[in-house]
Design a protein around this motif. Structure first.
Motif, PDB file in Angstrom:
ATOM      1  N   ILE A 182      -5.820  -4.740 -16.813  1.00  0.00           N
ATOM      2  CA  ILE A 182      -5.791  -3.935 -15.511  1.00  0.00           C
ATOM      3  C   ILE A 182      -6.609  -3.270 -14.789  1.00  0.00           C
ATOM      4  CG2 ILE A 182      -3.114  -4.472 -15.192  1.00  0.00           C
ATOM      5  CD1 ILE A 182      -2.690  -1.873 -15.253  1.00  0.00           C
ATOM      6  N   ALA A 183      -6.824  -3.018 -13.955  1.00  0.00           N
ATOM      7  CA  ALA A 183      -7.658  -1.871 -13.023  1.00  0.00           C
ATOM      8  C   ALA A 183      -6.880  -1.082 -11.865  1.00  0.00           C
ATOM      9  CB  ALA A 183      -9.240  -2.675 -12.302  1.00  0.00           C
ATOM     10  N   VAL A 184      -7.172   0.339 -12.482  1.00  0.00           N
ATOM     11  CA  VAL A 184      -6.398   1.342 -11.762  1.00  0.00           C
ATOM     12  C   VAL A 184      -6.564   2.094 -10.729  1.00  0.00           C
ATOM     13  CG1 VAL A 184      -4.807   3.194 -12.429  1.00  0.00           C
ATOM     14  CG2 VAL A 184      -4.991   1.440 -14.095  1.00  0.00           C
ATOM     15  N   TYR A 185      -6.703   2.512  -9.915  1.00  0.00           N
ATOM     16  CA  TYR A 185      -7.129   2.886  -8.693  1.00  0.00           C
ATOM     17  C   TYR A 185      -6.116   4.257  -8.070  1.00  0.00           C
ATOM     18  CZ  TYR A 185     -10.246  -0.698  -7.594  1.00  0.00           C
ATOM     19  OH  TYR A 185     -11.586  -1.960  -8.142  1.00  0.00           O
ATOM     20  N   LEU A 186      -7.276   5.696  -8.095  1.00  0.00           N
ATOM     21  CA  LEU A 186      -6.880   6.744  -7.232  1.00  0.00           C
ATOM     22  C   LEU A 186      -7.073   7.143  -6.283  1.00  0.00           C
ATOM     23  CD1 LEU A 186      -6.299   7.043 -11.407  1.00  0.00           C
ATOM     24  CD2 LEU A 186      -5.345   8.916 -10.730  1.00  0.00           C
ATOM     25  N   GLU A 187      -7.198   6.462  -5.601  1.00  0.00           N
ATOM     26  CA  GLU A 187      -8.491   6.592  -4.279  1.00  0.00           C
ATOM     27  C   GLU A 187      -8.361   8.149  -4.028  1.00  0.00           C
ATOM     28  OE1 GLU A 187      -8.684   2.346  -2.787  1.00  0.00           O
ATOM     29  OE2 GLU A 187      -6.827   2.876  -3.364  1.00  0.00           O
ATOM     30  N   VAL A 222      -7.575  11.052  -5.095  1.00  0.00           N
ATOM     31  CA  VAL A 222      -8.182  11.796  -6.320  1.00  0.00           C
ATOM     32  C   VAL A 222     -10.037  11.168  -6.192  1.00  0.00           C
ATOM     33  CG1 VAL A 222      -7.978  12.370  -8.744  1.00  0.00           C
ATOM     34  CG2 VAL A 222      -5.788  11.643  -7.921  1.00  0.00           C
ATOM     35  N   ASP A 223     -10.710   9.978  -6.641  1.00  0.00           N
ATOM     36  CA  ASP A 223     -11.323  10.035  -5.982  1.00  0.00           C
ATOM     37  C   ASP A 223     -11.745   8.431  -5.519  1.00  0.00           C
ATOM     38  OD1 ASP A 223     -14.437   9.138  -6.541  1.00  0.00           O
ATOM     39  OD2 ASP A 223     -14.569  10.166  -8.786  1.00  0.00           O
ATOM     40  N   PRO A 224     -12.102   8.169  -4.871  1.00  0.00           N
ATOM     41  CA  PRO A 224     -11.927   6.525  -4.348  1.00  0.00           C
ATOM     42  C   PRO A 224     -13.361   6.142  -4.963  1.00  0.00           C
ATOM     43  CG  PRO A 224     -12.963   8.498  -2.492  1.00  0.00           C
ATOM     44  CD  PRO A 224     -12.582   9.241  -3.713  1.00  0.00           C
ATOM     45  N   TYR A 225     -14.498   6.514  -5.635  1.00  0.00           N
ATOM     46  CA  TYR A 225     -14.844   6.123  -6.077  1.00  0.00           C
ATOM     47  C   TYR A 225     -15.200   5.314  -7.531  1.00  0.00           C
ATOM     48  CZ  TYR A 225     -17.494   7.272  -2.406  1.00  0.00           C
ATOM     49  OH  TYR A 225     -17.254   8.195  -0.533  1.00  0.00           O
ATOM     50  N   VAL A 226     -14.168   5.957  -8.266  1.00  0.00           N
ATOM     51  CA  VAL A 226     -13.855   5.015  -9.812  1.00  0.00           C
ATOM     52  C   VAL A 226     -12.259   4.538  -9.610  1.00  0.00           C
ATOM     53  CG1 VAL A 226     -13.377   6.351 -11.987  1.00  0.00           C
ATOM     54  CG2 VAL A 226     -15.003   8.117 -10.319  1.00  0.00           C
ATOM     55  N   CYS A 227     -12.593   3.652 -10.564  1.00  0.00           N
ATOM     56  CA  CYS A 227     -11.012   2.775 -10.804  1.00  0.00           C
ATOM     57  C   CYS A 227     -11.417   3.277 -12.635  1.00  0.00           C
ATOM     58  CB  CYS A 227     -11.205   1.535 -10.294  1.00  0.00           C
ATOM     59  SG  CYS A 227     -12.250   0.265 -11.025  1.00  0.00           S
ATOM     60  N   TYR A 228      -9.824   2.537 -12.953  1.00  0.00           N
ATOM     61  CA  TYR A 228     -10.073   2.451 -14.425  1.00  0.00           C
ATOM     62  C   TYR A 228      -9.441   1.187 -15.089  1.00  0.00           C
ATOM     63  CZ  TYR A 228     -10.455   8.008 -14.132  1.00  0.00           C
ATOM     64  OH  TYR A 228     -11.121   8.973 -13.967  1.00  0.00           O
ATOM     65  N   ILE A 229     -10.372   0.601 -16.583  1.00  0.00           N
ATOM     66  CA  ILE A 229      -9.886  -0.736 -16.355  1.00  0.00           C
ATOM     67  C   ILE A 229      -9.396  -0.387 -17.862  1.00  0.00           C
ATOM     68  CG2 ILE A 229     -10.279  -3.278 -16.573  1.00  0.00           C
ATOM     69  CD1 ILE A 229     -12.914  -2.788 -14.434  1.00  0.00           C
ATOM     70  N   GLY A 230      -8.358  -1.399 -18.561  1.00  0.00           N
ATOM     71  CA  GLY A 230      -7.817  -1.751 -19.128  1.00  0.00           C
ATOM     72  C   GLY A 230      -5.787  -1.569 -19.210  1.00  0.00           C
ATOM     73  N   ARG A 231      -6.203  -1.641 -20.890  1.00  0.00           N
ATOM     74  CA  ARG A 231      -4.675  -2.119 -21.557  1.00  0.00           C
ATOM     75  C   ARG A 231      -3.459  -1.310 -21.035  1.00  0.00           C
ATOM     76  NH1 ARG A 231      -2.033  -6.405 -20.749  1.00  0.00           N
ATOM     77  NH2 ARG A 231      -0.089  -7.266 -22.918  1.00  0.00           N
ATOM     78  N   ALA A 232      -2.249  -1.368 -20.226  1.00  0.00           N
ATOM     79  CA  ALA A 232      -1.322  -0.249 -20.136  1.00  0.00           C
ATOM     80  C   ALA A 232      -0.132  -0.268 -20.846  1.00  0.00           C
ATOM     81  CB  ALA A 232      -1.012  -0.700 -18.798  1.00  0.00           C
ATOM     82  N   GLN A 233      -0.055   1.043 -21.945  1.00  0.00           N
ATOM     83  CA  GLN A 233       0.437   0.899 -23.589  1.00  0.00           C
ATOM     84  C   GLN A 233       2.001   1.181 -22.527  1.00  0.00           C
ATOM     85  OE1 GLN A 233       1.460   3.831 -24.579  1.00  0.00           O
ATOM     86  NE2 GLN A 233       1.982   3.234 -26.925  1.00  0.00           N
ATOM     87  N   ARG A 234       1.812   2.485 -22.118  1.00  0.00           N
ATOM     88  CA  ARG A 234       3.943   2.507 -21.591  1.00  0.00           C
ATOM     89  C   ARG A 234       3.850   3.608 -20.480  1.00  0.00           C
ATOM     90  NH1 ARG A 234       6.429   7.300 -23.799  1.00  0.00           N
ATOM     91  NH2 ARG A 234       3.767   8.481 -25.387  1.00  0.00           N
ATOM     92  N   ILE A 235       4.749   4.077 -19.978  1.00  0.00           N
ATOM     93  CA  ILE A 235       4.520   5.797 -19.005  1.00  0.00           C
ATOM     94  C   ILE A 235       5.221   6.347 -19.828  1.00  0.00           C
ATOM     95  CG2 ILE A 235       5.568   5.938 -16.603  1.00  0.00           C
ATOM     96  CD1 ILE A 235       4.766   2.885 -16.107  1.00  0.00           C
ATOM     97  N   THR A 236       4.879   7.553 -19.893  1.00  0.00           N
ATOM     98  CA  THR A 236       5.656   7.862 -20.065  1.00  0.00           C
ATOM     99  C   THR A 236       7.210   9.234 -19.706  1.00  0.00           C
ATOM    100  OG1 THR A 236       4.454  10.232 -19.461  1.00  0.00           O
ATOM    101  CG2 THR A 236       3.218   9.259 -21.481  1.00  0.00           C
ATOM    102  N   ARG A 237       7.511   9.682 -19.570  1.00  0.00           N
ATOM    103  CA  ARG A 237       9.068  10.702 -19.158  1.00  0.00           C
ATOM    104  C   ARG A 237       8.192  11.329 -18.418  1.00  0.00           C
ATOM    105  NH1 ARG A 237      11.757  12.881 -24.089  1.00  0.00           N
ATOM    106  NH2 ARG A 237       9.354  13.897 -24.585  1.00  0.00           N
ATOM    107  N   LYS A 238       6.952  11.676 -18.189  1.00  0.00           N
ATOM    108  CA  LYS A 238       6.598  12.614 -17.216  1.00  0.00           C
ATOM    109  C   LYS A 238       5.780  11.970 -15.954  1.00  0.00           C
ATOM    110  CE  LYS A 238       6.210  16.974 -19.847  1.00  0.00           C
ATOM    111  NZ  LYS A 238       5.663  18.160 -20.376  1.00  0.00           N
ATOM    112  N   LYS A 239       6.030  10.287 -16.249  1.00  0.00           N
ATOM    113  CA  LYS A 239       5.984  10.002 -14.780  1.00  0.00           C
ATOM    114  C   LYS A 239       4.280   9.789 -15.313  1.00  0.00           C
ATOM    115  CE  LYS A 239       9.388   9.719 -12.631  1.00  0.00           C
ATOM    116  NZ  LYS A 239      10.653   8.516 -11.857  1.00  0.00           N
ATOM    117  N   ARG A 240       3.111   9.507 -16.315  1.00  0.00           N
ATOM    118  CA  ARG A 240       2.098   9.053 -16.355  1.00  0.00           C
ATOM    119  C   ARG A 240       1.543   7.829 -17.671  1.00  0.00           C
ATOM    120  NH1 ARG A 240      -0.869  13.542 -15.756  1.00  0.00           N
ATOM    121  NH2 ARG A 240       0.375  15.679 -15.341  1.00  0.00           N
ATOM    122  N   LEU A 241       0.527   7.035 -16.707  1.00  0.00           N
ATOM    123  CA  LEU A 241       0.585   5.557 -16.672  1.00  0.00           C
ATOM    124  C   LEU A 241      -0.539   5.960 -18.743  1.00  0.00           C
ATOM    125  CD1 LEU A 241      -0.164   2.873 -17.448  1.00  0.00           C
ATOM    126  CD2 LEU A 241      -1.603   2.901 -15.690  1.00  0.00           C
TER     127      LEU A 241
END
Length: 188
Positions: A116-121, A123-142
């Motif tokens: 999956i490609a993940v965008y945080l536009e 925060v930074d509209p010019y970057v995306c992070y591509i990879g495999r999601a492992q899990r969502i933490t208790r603090k709601k972080r991917l």
């Protein structure tokens, strides 16, 4: 445009099977030409059209970020639709994608696609992070094990707040090529 009107435009576009141009309220965010293939309480699933007028993977965007989704004002929509039909390209909707919650969306995208490609536009509209999601933490972080542009896997996880995520991309030429070359992620 009022959010209720946008939702109605999206539903009309989905029923019509015609492409739309989606503009979002995020500075510098990509404008997306696509077919609406799913609408949930939080997210909208689009089958995206590349600049070469080919179907090219799916994008999932937050419903609340959409400023406008319309066929009017986009003079190339009818030609684009016809060109795709003449090439035999068919709009598809991946089954079982949860568009009602971010956690459910990440889980179902990860089950259906290898990367999956993940965008945080915002925060930074010019970057995306591509990879495999492992899990969502208790603090709601991917937690994401990233794959780089040379198809090399990171041996650690990056984390981003799920509330910062504005878009996901799956499938498509570039993401599929990364997976073909890089394969599945190694154990961290």
């Amino acid at each position: 445009m009022a959010k209720g009107a946008i939702l109605q435009d999206l539903k009309r576009a989905r029923r019509s099977g015609k492409p739309v141009r989606v503009d979002r309220e995020i500075d510098c965010a990509d404008r997306l030409d696509a077919y609406v293939v799913g609408i949930g309480r939080k997210w909208v699933l689009l089958h995206t059209i590349s600049n070469e007028l080919r179907l090219d993977g799916h994008s999932v965007i937050r419903l609340r970020d959409i400023k406008c989704a319309t066929r009017s004002g986009w003079k190339g929509a009818a030609m684009t639709h016809r060109a795709l039909a003449l090439r035999g390209e068919c709009v598809q909707s991946p089954a079982g994608i949860d568009l009602d919650s971010t956690a459910g969306l990440i889980e179902t995208l990860t089950e259906a696609f290898p990367l999956i490609a993940v965008y945080l536009e915002k925060v930074d509209p010019y970057v995306c992070y591509i990879g495999r999601a492992q899990r969502i933490t208790r603090k709601k972080r991917l937690r994401l094990q990233e794959i780089g542009p040379a198809a090399d896997w990171a041996l650690t996880y990056s984390t981003n707040k799920t509330t910062d995520i504005t878009r996901f991309d799956v499938g498509g030429g570039y993401i599929d090529a990364l997976h073909a070359v890089g394969g599945d992620p190694p154990e961290c």
